[in-house]
Each structure stands twice: as structure tokens, then as C-alpha cells.
Design an enzyme around this catalytic site. Structure first.
Site, PDB file in Angstrom:
ATOM      1  N   ASP A 120      -3.586   6.238  -2.783  1.00  0.00           N
ATOM      2  CA  ASP A 120      -2.333   5.676  -2.267  1.00  0.00           C
ATOM      3  C   ASP A 120      -1.893   4.519  -3.173  1.00  0.00           C
ATOM      4  OD1 ASP A 120      -4.106   3.701  -1.551  1.00  0.00           O
ATOM      5  OD2 ASP A 120      -3.218   3.346   0.422  1.00  0.00           O
ATOM      6  N   GLU A 155     -11.097   6.655   8.121  1.00  0.00           N
ATOM      7  CA  GLU A 155      -9.942   7.100   8.875  1.00  0.00           C
ATOM      8  C   GLU A 155      -9.541   8.454   8.296  1.00  0.00           C
ATOM      9  OE1 GLU A 155      -7.434   3.451  10.383  1.00  0.00           O
ATOM     10  OE2 GLU A 155      -7.506   3.396   8.220  1.00  0.00           O
ATOM     11  N   ALA A 156      -8.919   9.285   9.121  1.00  0.00           N
ATOM     12  CA  ALA A 156      -8.525  10.614   8.645  1.00  0.00           C
ATOM     13  C   ALA A 156      -7.601  10.501   7.431  1.00  0.00           C
ATOM     14  CB  ALA A 156      -7.842  11.379   9.772  1.00  0.00           C
ATOM     15  N   ARG A 159       0.878   5.825  19.651  1.00  0.00           N
ATOM     16  CA  ARG A 159       0.597   4.385  19.482  1.00  0.00           C
ATOM     17  C   ARG A 159       1.631   3.781  18.531  1.00  0.00           C
ATOM     18  NH1 ARG A 159      -1.592   3.887  14.412  1.00  0.00           N
ATOM     19  NH2 ARG A 159      -2.020   1.675  14.663  1.00  0.00           N
ATOM     20  N   SER A 179       0.789  -1.224   0.000  1.00  0.00           N
ATOM     21  CA  SER A 179       0.000   0.000   0.000  1.00  0.00           C
ATOM     22  C   SER A 179       0.829   1.284   0.000  1.00  0.00           C
ATOM     23  CB  SER A 179      -0.928  -0.063   1.206  1.00  0.00           C
ATOM     24  OG  SER A 179      -1.848   0.965   1.154  1.00  0.00           O
ATOM     25  N   THR A 181       2.077  -0.946  10.605  1.00  0.00           N
ATOM     26  CA  THR A 181       2.569  -1.145   9.241  1.00  0.00           C
ATOM     27  C   THR A 181       3.996  -0.639   9.031  1.00  0.00           C
ATOM     28  OG1 THR A 181       1.716   0.984   8.474  1.00  0.00           O
ATOM     29  CG2 THR A 181       0.244  -0.906   8.276  1.00  0.00           C
TER      30      THR A 181
HETATM   31  C1  G16 Z   1      -3.078   0.561   6.630  1.00  0.00           C
HETATM   32  C2  G16 Z   1      -4.394   0.221   7.272  1.00  0.00           C
HETATM   33  C3  G16 Z   1      -5.074   1.480   7.761  1.00  0.00           C
HETATM   34  C4  G16 Z   1      -4.153   2.237   8.701  1.00  0.00           C
HETATM   35  C5  G16 Z   1      -2.778   2.456   8.050  1.00  0.00           C
HETATM   36  C6  G16 Z   1      -1.764   2.981   9.039  1.00  0.00           C
HETATM   37  O1  G16 Z   1      -3.306   1.367   5.527  1.00  0.00           O
HETATM   38  O2  G16 Z   1      -5.202  -0.438   6.333  1.00  0.00           O
HETATM   39  O3  G16 Z   1      -6.259   1.135   8.408  1.00  0.00           O
HETATM   40  O4  G16 Z   1      -4.687   3.467   9.044  1.00  0.00           O
HETATM   41  O5  G16 Z   1      -2.265   1.247   7.544  1.00  0.00           O
HETATM   42  O6  G16 Z   1      -1.691   2.065  10.100  1.00  0.00           O
HETATM   43  P1  G16 Z   1      -0.601   2.143  11.219  1.00  0.00           P
HETATM   44  O7  G16 Z   1      -0.744   3.510  11.824  1.00  0.00           O
HETATM   45  O8  G16 Z   1      -0.937   1.056  12.176  1.00  0.00           O
HETATM   46  O9  G16 Z   1       0.730   1.997  10.564  1.00  0.00           O
HETATM   47  P2  G16 Z   1      -2.676   1.016   4.119  1.00  0.00           P
HETATM   48  O10 G16 Z   1      -3.288   1.989   3.190  1.00  0.00           O
HETATM   49  O11 G16 Z   1      -1.196   1.163   4.269  1.00  0.00           O
HETATM   50  O12 G16 Z   1      -3.104  -0.416   3.889  1.00  0.00           O
END
Ligand code: G16
Length: 545
Positions: free
Chosen positions: A285, A381-382, A508, A70, A512
């Protein structure tokens, strides 16, 4: 598996794709497994095994596997599992995915497989079916081979859909599993996805003038070819759109200085931005499941219209349609956000739109579940990841309601079209884009009017590398707004925040990226910057790498 064929298969597959020797600690996180692509091959193989088990457990219903990282850089990749109705893998199973992925050698992998069969009570004679796809990352090809090895080893029937956006795969999973039911979700093909959206968009825009030109930055990812493909399904004059950052042949430019995550976190326009004041821009994205809008006001002032803005715009418009259709006393609506939602958006939802607003932990799976409890659940989500859910009962109401006037019929027709236009399986940049374009056109809003609905609190999203992000644990049921550990840190954050007027800040661990995230907002930009810097400094000093 009477002859132990699959058990043998697991042994062989794990031989072909051994777990890295340095004992990588794999965790199925916010969006599945995600890390440097070269560490991920054994994991992809085990995901094949697990997806097959999941399908068998669910009597052969089709499970999806998406290979993507992503918004992360090109050298990262990831694997995530999609459940039969297009939703994220059931939480209970995340720990099984983690368990199998961490088997250190072929014997352990086989033991883990056999343990799962017993633990979850899987009948190995049941059929298993998995479909999968990947984004444009070059490492995807190797991961597909590994995944396929896990699938083949355990006798799973599979279909490779090649390169797709994440939400397209979610669509295909749901379409496959509802094909022979009374409510098929759509034709089971990429083409079917485009046709469904194009038809719904045409209906929703019937007799409505489009809201002028829009430019879409596709993060140099899979959204670019797919958006272009979709546009072929629209009548030529229905939308004036320009696609930029569409270079998928050079991996190094993926998400680099462009795309929804960059625009949101940096609060700045992407590379290649050439918009005049008040031109409307949007960014997808890297796997096209998120979207944010933005523009430049006079004096080159950057203005962001993020997921909170899309949620409020959609909730407002859907509320109006429900009202005008004569369904107001039969359908209720909830908006679901996370702690990252701007405080002003929450106040606007509760005080101006007079809607219920709920807050959950980060990750679409959390928002999705809460949204699914209402008649209409708007969740975003924002960062621009979100969608709208209509409960089965609400869908039935909307489709069987008898309008009592031409005005009611008109509103109802648009509302019905939106239930098809919105990808209800997961956040979908393309579907959300069409939703926003429809609403702006109906309301005759420019970006200026859209922005004027409320004023954002100054906010900042920072990140900090730490020695071990697993040390950062939030208080259960706090929607990640408070830390339980490291001990004493929350008290220290509270002290810092108390110094700033209208300050709010939380920390937090990312699911990812290997960082902790620090989000803050305050009455003044200057205060907000200082507060987030101060909290970041504290964390770096005490817990830095
Ligand atoms: C993923 C999740 C989202 C999350 C984002 C950041 O997005 O699907 O729900 O908001 O990661 O998550 P974190 O703050 O835990 O790193 P994506 O678009 O990268 O799949």
C-alpha cells in the site's frame, strides 16, 4: 520550563499554525489523524508538542512521528505517533492528542499544554527526543514544517529522516531506544534496516531454491524506491523480482487503481497487471505497511491471497519450525484476527492447524496487544496489515536452545533468522514479503498450493457515506461485530442476514475515511453480493448524507 519558555513557544506556534476557523473536529483514530492534507497543518504542529510531552514523560526516550495517509488518496494526509518500542501510541494518550489538536486559538492551545503538564505530571526539565519521517505525498513537506514548529517551540531535540516507509520509522524508533541495551534492535539508520533484513533473508534462504519470479506493485508510493534500495543489498540471484507501479513523481497515481487496498477491496488486479496464469504478484500500500498476494487462474479468474492467507501460511510454517527444532512443548502460538477475517481462515486455524485464534477490533494496536500476550503471536488484518511477535522469553529460548540433531539445527537456524527477518514493531510490507517468499521457497509452494490450503467464503467489503459516521457505535467487547447504535439497526441487519445461507455481516464506522464499512460473507457469491447491497441500501435510506 522554569522561565515559561515552552508555554510561550506553544502560544507562538499556535499563532503560526492556527486551528481552521470552521472548527474542524479532529480525532486521533485507527491510524492517528487522517484527512484532507490542507486541514492538517495545525494538527501536525500540535502533534509535535504532544510527541515532545510523551518523550519527556518517558524520561527522554525517543518517540516517532510518521506523516502519511497510507492507502488513502494523494490529497489526504495523516500524522501518527510511535511509542518507544516501535508500537502505536498508548491508547490513553490518544485522547490527549485529540484534546490539544482541537484547541481553537493560541490561548486555548497554551491552556491545553499547561493542563497536560499537570494532568500527566510532566517534568519539563526532562529531555525530549523525537524522530520523524514522511511518505511521498507532496503535502508532507508543509506538514513537516508545522510538526517541526511544534517540536522546536517546546525544546524537543529532533531528527528528520526524510522520506521513509511507515515500518522503517517504527524500526528506527525501536533501534534508537535499544541502542545501548543488551538487545539492540538493529543499527540506527535506514541502511541498518536493509542490512538486518538482507542478512536474515540470506540465512533463512541458505541452500533453498527461490520460488520463481514475483512481481511487486508498489502503489506508486514510497515502497517503490525503498524496495529497490533494499534489493541492492541482496546477492543478484537470490530473488527474481520485478517492481511495477513505481512512479512517485506524479502524486495523482498514488494508490490509484493499484496497491494493496485497491486489490483487496476491489478483488481485482492493479493497473499494469500483465501476469500470465499462475504468475505470483504482490501489492504494497501507499506507505508499505500492508501487503497482499494474488494471481490469475486459467480463464482470467482472479485469486486473492490476503492477510488471512499470510497469517495462516506463517503460523503453519512457524509451527513446523518450532516442532522440528524440538521446542514444541515449550512454545505456544496464537493467531489474532479481526472481524474481517474470512470465516474459512478462522476454521482452518482452529480445526486444521489446531491453534488458538482470537478476534479484536480493527487497528493494528488492538491486534498487537493481544498477540504480545503469547509466546508467538501471529497477527494479521485481512487487508494485509500484520506481523509476528515473539515474546522476550521465547526469543531467549529460541536463541539458547541446544539442538540434538542436524535436522533440529537446520530448523532452528531458519527460525532464528525469521525472528530477525520479521519486523516485530509493526506490519511491514517489505519484511512480510520476504517472510512469504522464504516460506514459499521452503515449502516449494506455488500460488496454487498456497491457495489450496482452504477455500475462502465468498465475501464483500462495501462502504457507504452517511450523514454522521460517529452515530455508528459498536457493542463493547464485540470486536466490532455488533452495533449498539443507531438504535434498531443491528436488529434490522440480523433480519437481512438471516435470509442468506451461512450469511454473516457487520457494519462499523471507518477510522480513516468518512464512511461506514459493511463487510459480509455468505455461502454463495450471489447471496453475499445481495446481502451487502441490501444492508448498504438500508443504511443509505435511513442514515445517508
Ligand atoms: C489503517 C490501519 C489499519 C486499518 C485500516 C482501515 O491502515 O492501520 O489497521 O485496518 O486503516 O481502517 P478503517 O476501517 O478504520 O478505516 P492504513 O494502511 O491505511 O494505515
Amino acid at each position: 520550563d522554569p522561565d515559561g519558555k515552552y508555554e510561550q513557544g506553544v502560544l507562538q506556534a499556535s499563532n503560526d499554525y492556527p486551528c481552521p476557523k470552521d472548527g474542524a473536529d479532529f480525532v486521533y483514530g485507527t491510524a492517528g489523524f487522517r484527512m484532507k492534507a490542507d486541514k492538517l497543518t495545525s494538527v501536525a504542529m500540535t502533534v509535535g508538542i504532544l510527541a515532545g510531552l510523551r518523550s519527556r514523560k518517558l524520561h527522554g526516550q525517543t518517540i516517532g512521528v510518521m506523516i502519511t495517509a497510507s492507502h488513502n488518496p494523494a490529497e489526504d494526509n495523516g500524522v501518527k505517533i510511535v511509542d518507544p518500542q516501535g508500537e502505536m501510541l498508548e491508547q490513553e494518550w490518544e485522547k490527549y492528542a485529540t484534546y490539544i489538536a482541537n484547541a481553537k486559538d493560541p490561548q486555548e492551545a497554551q491552556n491545553a499544554y499547561m493542563w497536560m503538564i499537570k494532568e500527566v505530571r510532566i517534568d519539563q526539565k526532562k529531555p525530549a527526543s523525537v524522530i520523524f519521517a514522511r511518505d511521498t505525498r507532496p503535502s508532507g513537506e508543509e506538514l513537516v514544517r508545522a510538526l517541526k514548529t511544534g517540536l522546536d517551540a517546546t525544546g524537543v531535540t529532533s531528527i528528520d529522516y526524510g522520506i521513509l516507509t511507515t515500518p522503517q520509522l517504527h524500526y528506527l524508533v525501536k533501534a534508537t531506544n535499544t541502542k545501548d541495551t543488551s538487545h539492540p534492535y538493529g543499527e540506527v539508520s535506514e541502511e541498518g534496516y536493509y542490512k538486518k533484513l538482507a542478512t536474515a533473508f540470506a540465512t533463512a534462504m541458505d541452500n533453498i531454491k527461490p520460488a520463481g519470479a514475483v512481481t511487486v506493485d508498489c502503489a506508486n508510493g514510497v515502497g517503490a524506491p525503498k524496495l529497490k534500495e533494499f534489493l541492492k543489498h541482496l546477492p543478484a540471484d537470490s530473488i527474481n523480482i520485478r517492481v511495477v507501479n513505481d512512479n512517485i513523481s506524479d502524486p495523482s497515481v498514488l494508490n490509484n487503481d493499484c496497491g494493496a487496498d485497491h486489490v483487496k477491496t476491489q478483488q481485482r488486479a492493479p493497473a499494469g497487471f500483465d501476469g500470465k496464469a499462475y504468475d505470483r504478484w504482490a501489492s504494497f500500500d501507499g506507505d508499505a505497511d500492508r501487503i497482499v498476494y494474488y494471481f490469475q487462474a486459467e480463464g482470467s479468474i482472479f485469486r486473492l491471497l490476503d492477510g488471512d492467507r499470510i497469517a495462516t501460511l506463517a503460523a503453519n510454517f512457524l509451527g513446523e519450525l518450532v516442532q522440528k527444532s524440538g521446542l514444541a512443548d515449550k512454545i505456544t502460538m496464537t493467531v489474532v484476527q479481526t472481524a474481517y477475517a474470512n470465516g474459512s481462515s478462522t476454521r482452518y486455524i482452529e480445526q486444521s492447524l489446531k491453534l488458538k485464534c482470537e478476534c479484536t477490533s480493527t487497528g493494528v494496536k488492538h491486534l498487537h496487544h493481544v498477540a504480545a500476550r503469547s509466546d508467538i503471536g501471529v497477527y494479521f488484518e485481512a487487508n494485509g496489515h500484520g506481523t509476528v511477535l515473539f515474546s522476550p522469553q521465547t526469543l531467549k529460548r529460541i536463541h539458547t536452545h541446544q539442538p540434538e540433531s542436524p535436522a533440529q539445527l537446520e530448523a532452528l537456524t531458519t527460525l532464528r533468522a525469521l525472528t530477525d527477518l520479521i519486523n516485530q514493531t509493526v506490519g511491514d510490507a517489505l519484511s512480510d514479503f520476504l517472510l512469504v517468499e522464504t516460506i514459499l521457497a521452503h515449502k516449494e509452494y506455488t500460488v496454487r498450493e498456497w491457495l489450496a490450503t482452504y477455500t475462502d467464503m465468498p465475501n464483500k467489503l462495501g462502504k457507504q457515506r452517511v450523514a454522521n459516521r460517529a452515530d455508528f457505535v459498536t457493542v463493547p467487547d464485540s470486536a466490532e461485530r455488533k452495533l449498539a447504535r443507531p438504535e434498531g439497526l443491528q436488529e434490522r441487519i440480523d433480519e437481512i442476514v438471516a435470509k442468506y445461507k451461512d450469511g454473516r455481516c457487520f457494519v462499523r464506522a471507518s477510522g480513516t475515511e468518512d464512511v461506514v464499512r459493511i463487510y459480509g460473507e455468505a455461502g454463495e457469491v450471489f447471496d453475499c453480493e445481495n446481502m451487502v447491497r441490501e444492508v448498504g441500501g438500508e443504511i443509505e435510506r435511513r442514515f445517508g448524507p
